[in-house]
Structure formats: C-alpha cells, structure tokens
Scaffold this motif. Structure first.
Motif, PDB file in Angstrom:
ATOM      1  N   LEU A  97     -74.647  47.271  86.018  1.00  0.00           N
ATOM      2  CA  LEU A  97     -74.316  48.580  86.601  1.00  0.00           C
ATOM      3  C   LEU A  97     -73.559  49.455  85.607  1.00  0.00           C
ATOM      4  CD1 LEU A  97     -73.297  47.945  90.307  1.00  0.00           C
ATOM      5  CD2 LEU A  97     -75.272  49.194  89.448  1.00  0.00           C
ATOM      6  N   LEU A  98     -72.628  48.864  84.880  1.00  0.00           N
ATOM      7  CA  LEU A  98     -71.886  49.619  83.874  1.00  0.00           C
ATOM      8  C   LEU A  98     -72.826  50.110  82.775  1.00  0.00           C
ATOM      9  CD1 LEU A  98     -69.248  50.702  82.751  1.00  0.00           C
ATOM     10  CD2 LEU A  98     -68.915  48.469  81.636  1.00  0.00           C
ATOM     11  N   GLN A  99     -73.700  49.239  82.316  1.00  0.00           N
ATOM     12  CA  GLN A  99     -74.663  49.628  81.289  1.00  0.00           C
ATOM     13  C   GLN A  99     -75.541  50.776  81.790  1.00  0.00           C
ATOM     14  OE1 GLN A  99     -77.352  46.486  80.172  1.00  0.00           O
ATOM     15  NE2 GLN A  99     -78.054  47.563  78.349  1.00  0.00           N
ATOM     16  N   HIS A 100     -75.971  50.696  83.034  1.00  0.00           N
ATOM     17  CA  HIS A 100     -76.807  51.755  83.595  1.00  0.00           C
ATOM     18  C   HIS A 100     -76.029  53.066  83.726  1.00  0.00           C
ATOM     19  CE1 HIS A 100     -80.035  53.630  85.769  1.00  0.00           C
ATOM     20  NE2 HIS A 100     -79.181  53.964  86.720  1.00  0.00           N
ATOM     21  N   ALA A 101     -74.768  52.969  84.152  1.00  0.00           N
ATOM     22  CA  ALA A 101     -73.945  54.179  84.300  1.00  0.00           C
ATOM     23  C   ALA A 101     -73.742  54.874  82.957  1.00  0.00           C
ATOM     24  CB  ALA A 101     -72.593  53.816  84.915  1.00  0.00           C
ATOM     25  N   VAL A 102     -73.600  54.105  81.897  1.00  0.00           N
ATOM     26  CA  VAL A 102     -73.335  54.677  80.578  1.00  0.00           C
ATOM     27  C   VAL A 102     -74.613  55.197  79.914  1.00  0.00           C
ATOM     28  CG1 VAL A 102     -72.557  54.099  78.242  1.00  0.00           C
ATOM     29  CG2 VAL A 102     -71.259  53.299  80.224  1.00  0.00           C
ATOM     30  N   SER A 103     -75.695  54.415  80.002  1.00  0.00           N
ATOM     31  CA  SER A 103     -76.892  54.761  79.235  1.00  0.00           C
ATOM     32  C   SER A 103     -78.089  55.199  80.062  1.00  0.00           C
ATOM     33  CB  SER A 103     -77.317  53.565  78.383  1.00  0.00           C
ATOM     34  OG  SER A 103     -77.844  52.533  79.198  1.00  0.00           O
ATOM     35  N   GLY A 104     -78.104  54.892  81.358  1.00  0.00           N
ATOM     36  CA  GLY A 104     -79.279  55.184  82.177  1.00  0.00           C
ATOM     37  C   GLY A 104     -80.299  54.059  82.149  1.00  0.00           C
TER      38      GLY A 104
END
Length: 154
Positions: A97-104
């Motif tokens: 989720l963090l990776q998605h929030a930062v990079s999409g």
C-alpha cells in the motif's frame, strides 16, 4: 472525441496507467472506445443504464484497498489465534500500500490491470464521453469564467 479521450487518459496524469502494463492499458482503452462508439447509436435509456453501471463500478484503488484490508485482517486474526508467523501478511500488505501510494504501482496492480480493472479517471472519462454524446453539455458556454459579482458570490 478520441483526441479529448486520449488527453483525459494521458499516462502523465494517471500513475496507475503510467506504471501499469502497456498491453493492459491499450486493451482497456480499446474496449472503452468500442463501448463509447456502440452507445452512440443506442436509445437513451440504455445510455442511462450504462452511466448508472459506471457509477457503481469499482476502480482499481477501491479494489486494492478492499483486498488490503481483507488480507491484513486475515493475517492479524491468524497471527493472534494460530501462529505469530502470520503477522508478516499485514506487514507485506502495508508495504504494498505504501509503495502504491508513493508510486502508483505495486505488484497487485499488474494482476488487476490484466483483469481489466480501471482507474477512476478511466471510468470518469467513459462517463464524460457518454454524456457528451448524449448532449448533456449542449448550450454550455466555452471559456466562460464565473464572476465574483455573479449570483451566489455574496
């Protein structure tokens, strides 16, 4: 309409499209174009039903959030009731989720895009195109800006 649709869906504005698998992006866009063209000659009640379907369609963000919450909950319950080793599941999910929030992007995005889950922007672009075809914006002034002295501006 195609040029405006392309502009609305430009990858620079949509992080999931920018980082998603290109083949899946192209397929989603092709299917959207086909649907828009098909509804151009359909009765208004069918267009209205399609717009209602689009209002209810889950976008990729919502699916990611629901799946992350479910997996986290399962990992926590198993970690507390069965074996602490299950606590790695919510940790991995939180990292995704963090990776998605930062990079999409995160690993589940690859799978979800291949399953043709769309972004909110893609869903909204289809709704907009159908409303334009239906004539919802006929008579709207182009380039008009609201005046601070107009009604409602007190």
């Amino acid at each position: 309409m195609d040029a405006r649709l392309e502009q609305l869906l430009a990858p620079r504005h949509d992080r999931v499209r920018r980082h998603g698998p290109e083949k899946a992006n192209e397929e989603i866009l092709r299917e959207m174009r086909e649907r828009i063209a098909w509804y151009a000659n359909r009765p208004q009640d069918e267009v209205e039903r399609r717009l209602e379907e689009l209002e209810r369609e889950w976008d990729i963000e919502r699916v990611l959030q629901a799946n992350a919450a479910t997996l986290s909950w399962v990992g926590l319950v198993l970690g507390v009731t069965r074996d602490r080793k299950w606590l790695w599941v919510p940790g991995v999910v939180a990292g995704f989720l963090l990776q998605h929030a930062v990079s999409g992007w995160c690993p589940p995005v690859e799978v979800l895009r291949r399953w043709k889950l769309r972004t909110r922007e893609e869903i909204d672009a289809e709704k907009f195109a159908l409303r334009v075809q239906r004539g919802d914006f006929r008579g709207a002034e182009v380039g008009h800006s609201a005046s601070s002295k107009g009604p409602g501006w007190g």
